[in-house]
Design a protein around this motif. Structure first.
Motif, mmCIF file in Angstrom:
data_model
loop_
_atom_site.group_PDB
_atom_site.id
_atom_site.type_symbol
_atom_site.label_atom_id
_atom_site.label_comp_id
_atom_site.label_asym_id
_atom_site.label_seq_id
_atom_site.Cartn_x
_atom_site.Cartn_y
_atom_site.Cartn_z
ATOM 1 N N LYS A 154 28.367 89.094 70.890
ATOM 2 C CA LYS A 154 28.570 89.924 69.606
ATOM 3 C C LYS A 154 29.932 89.924 69.114
ATOM 4 O O LYS A 154 30.199 89.915 68.066
ATOM 5 C CB LYS A 154 28.262 91.336 70.030
ATOM 6 N N ASN A 155 31.016 89.583 70.183
ATOM 7 C CA ASN A 155 32.299 89.478 69.597
ATOM 8 C C ASN A 155 32.597 88.096 68.813
ATOM 9 O O ASN A 155 33.278 88.157 68.093
ATOM 10 C CB ASN A 155 33.162 89.760 70.730
ATOM 11 N N ASN A 156 31.867 87.330 69.236
ATOM 12 C CA ASN A 156 32.220 85.862 68.883
ATOM 13 C C ASN A 156 31.303 85.235 67.844
ATOM 14 O O ASN A 156 31.679 84.094 67.604
ATOM 15 C CB ASN A 156 32.288 84.907 70.155
ATOM 16 N N MET A 157 30.327 85.940 67.536
ATOM 17 C CA MET A 157 29.469 85.470 66.383
ATOM 18 C C MET A 157 29.045 86.596 65.610
ATOM 19 O O MET A 157 28.555 87.704 65.654
ATOM 20 C CB MET A 157 28.166 85.030 67.138
ATOM 21 N N ARG A 158 29.638 86.151 64.208
ATOM 22 C CA ARG A 158 29.460 87.131 63.146
ATOM 23 C C ARG A 158 28.115 87.304 62.621
ATOM 24 O O ARG A 158 27.300 86.197 62.706
ATOM 25 C CB ARG A 158 30.794 86.904 62.181
ATOM 26 N N LEU A 159 27.685 88.286 61.880
ATOM 27 C CA LEU A 159 26.521 88.567 61.421
ATOM 28 C C LEU A 159 26.413 87.699 60.091
ATOM 29 O O LEU A 159 25.404 86.973 59.857
ATOM 30 C CB LEU A 159 26.394 89.954 60.823
ATOM 31 N N SER A 160 27.644 87.299 59.503
ATOM 32 C CA SER A 160 27.326 86.136 58.496
ATOM 33 C C SER A 160 27.084 85.004 59.001
ATOM 34 O O SER A 160 26.646 84.139 58.052
ATOM 35 C CB SER A 160 28.910 86.408 57.533
ATOM 36 N N GLU A 161 27.496 84.610 60.071
ATOM 37 C CA GLU A 161 27.356 83.105 60.598
ATOM 38 C C GLU A 161 25.910 83.094 60.948
ATOM 39 O O GLU A 161 25.453 82.167 60.492
ATOM 40 C CB GLU A 161 28.113 83.138 62.059
ATOM 41 N N GLU A 162 25.156 84.069 61.154
ATOM 42 C CA GLU A 162 23.684 84.071 61.478
ATOM 43 C C GLU A 162 22.951 83.989 60.183
ATOM 44 O O GLU A 162 22.006 83.164 60.098
ATOM 45 C CB GLU A 162 23.347 85.548 61.950
ATOM 46 N N MET A 163 23.643 84.557 59.126
ATOM 47 C CA MET A 163 22.802 84.679 57.888
ATOM 48 C C MET A 163 23.320 83.277 57.169
ATOM 49 O O MET A 163 22.278 82.705 56.495
ATOM 50 C CB MET A 163 23.459 85.663 57.172
ATOM 51 N N ALA A 164 24.316 82.598 57.615
ATOM 52 C CA ALA A 164 24.760 81.392 56.689
ATOM 53 C C ALA A 164 24.198 80.131 57.505
ATOM 54 O O ALA A 164 23.932 79.091 56.765
ATOM 55 C CB ALA A 164 26.269 81.196 56.824
ATOM 56 N N GLU A 165 23.404 80.405 58.652
ATOM 57 C CA GLU A 165 22.857 79.252 59.330
ATOM 58 C C GLU A 165 21.367 79.344 59.437
ATOM 59 O O GLU A 165 20.798 80.195 60.348
ATOM 60 C CB GLU A 165 23.442 79.134 60.705
ATOM 61 N N PRO A 166 20.617 78.786 58.531
ATOM 62 C CA PRO A 166 19.222 78.929 58.676
ATOM 63 C C PRO A 166 18.359 78.111 59.857
ATOM 64 O O PRO A 166 17.275 78.599 60.143
ATOM 65 C CB PRO A 166 18.739 78.160 57.245
ATOM 66 N N ASN A 167 19.304 77.242 60.387
ATOM 67 C CA ASN A 167 18.617 76.423 61.332
ATOM 68 C C ASN A 167 18.762 77.380 62.671
ATOM 69 O O ASN A 167 19.733 77.725 63.232
ATOM 70 C CB ASN A 167 19.301 75.283 61.722
ATOM 71 N N ILE A 168 17.539 77.566 63.381
ATOM 72 C CA ILE A 168 17.147 78.496 64.500
ATOM 73 C C ILE A 168 18.063 77.620 65.694
ATOM 74 O O ILE A 168 18.463 78.242 66.427
ATOM 75 C CB ILE A 168 15.934 78.813 64.930
#
Length: 253
Positions: A150-164
């Motif tokens: 949670k501290n090292n991966m932002r929510l925007s990173e998950e949204m910007a990366e479509p590749n699972i």
């Protein structure tokens, strides 16, 4: 119990601040992490040096992820035409508002556009994780594996990366780094974690004396051509096959 707050790396060298003020930007950046994330100010800074390549009407000063991606895509394309480049880690960290990323990006632009070196610029691999903050905390207050993600991966990173698969690789990297830090803590404080030595560590290791003696015996026998001198006796088996066996008693005198 109160612990120290995470380090706020928001400071810029005085010369860089003066340089930003001399550019007469549309607004003065107060929060670097927030103001530089969408790329609008980055494009405006480059427009002072390349006015024809960076028309400001093509950029939007918004805060959504789509606006950030659109602005930074244009910036990267134009920089490639000018044979310029910014550190990818600093750009990604700035987009996702990671601590210290915007400061590193501004200092890199200052060096790129003025050809002046700064002593405070980070050299080598950029680290925008919370590792330095975790090392300042007591062992009982440090993050767990889920908290580290949670501290090292932002929510925007998950949204910007479509590749699972790419997301899973980032998460695995964070978990691997967390496990390595835990191993280092256990090695530093074995009593704190109740680490017991293994049987191999407790065993007393003696030099292989018996193997060494057998090797010396074979060496002595191979260098002597007369079997009688060494007390060699002959054993004859069926089929007239002779085998030579060294009489070790003849050597011990």
């Amino acid at each position: 119990m109160a612990y120290s707050q995470p380090p706020k790396r928001t400071g810029l060298p005085r010369e860089v601040l003066k340089w930003l003020q001399s550019l007469d930007l549309s607004f003065s950046p107060k929060n670097l992490r927030r103001d530089f994330s969408n790329g609008y100010l980055v494009a405006e800074i480059f427009s002072r040096f390349y006015p024809e390549d960076f028309p400001m009407h093509s950029y939007s000063n918004g805060s959504s992820l789509a606006t950030k991606q659109a602005n930074w895509t244009q910036i990267e394309k134009i920089l490639m035409k000018q044979h310029l480049s910014l550190v990818k880690e600093a750009v990604e960290g700035t987009i996702h508002c990671k601590p210290g990323a915007a400061e590193a990006l501004v200092q890199e632009m200052y060096t790129l556009l003025t050809n002046k070196r700064i002593k405070t610029v980070q050299e080598g691999e950029l680290d925008f994780t919370d590792r330095s903050y975790q090392e300042q905390l007591p062992i009982v207050a440090r993050a767990t594996a889920s908290k580290a993600i949670k501290n090292n991966m932002r929510l925007s990173e998950e949204m910007a990366e479509p590749n699972i698969t790419a997301k899973q690789q980032k998460i695995q990297t964070i978990i691997h780094r967390h496990v390595e830090q835990r191993k280092e803590e256990r090695s530093r404080h074995p009593k704190r974690f109740g680490v017991k030595p293994t049987l191999g560590e407790q065993a007393v290791r003696l030099p292989p004396t018996s193997v060494q003696n057998d090797t010396d015996l074979y060496t002595k026998a191979s260098h002597t051509s007369n079997p009688a001198v060494l007390g060699v006796k002959t054993i004859v088996h069926s089929g007239e096959i002779r085998h030579w066996q060294v009489d070790t008693s003849a050597l011990l005198f």
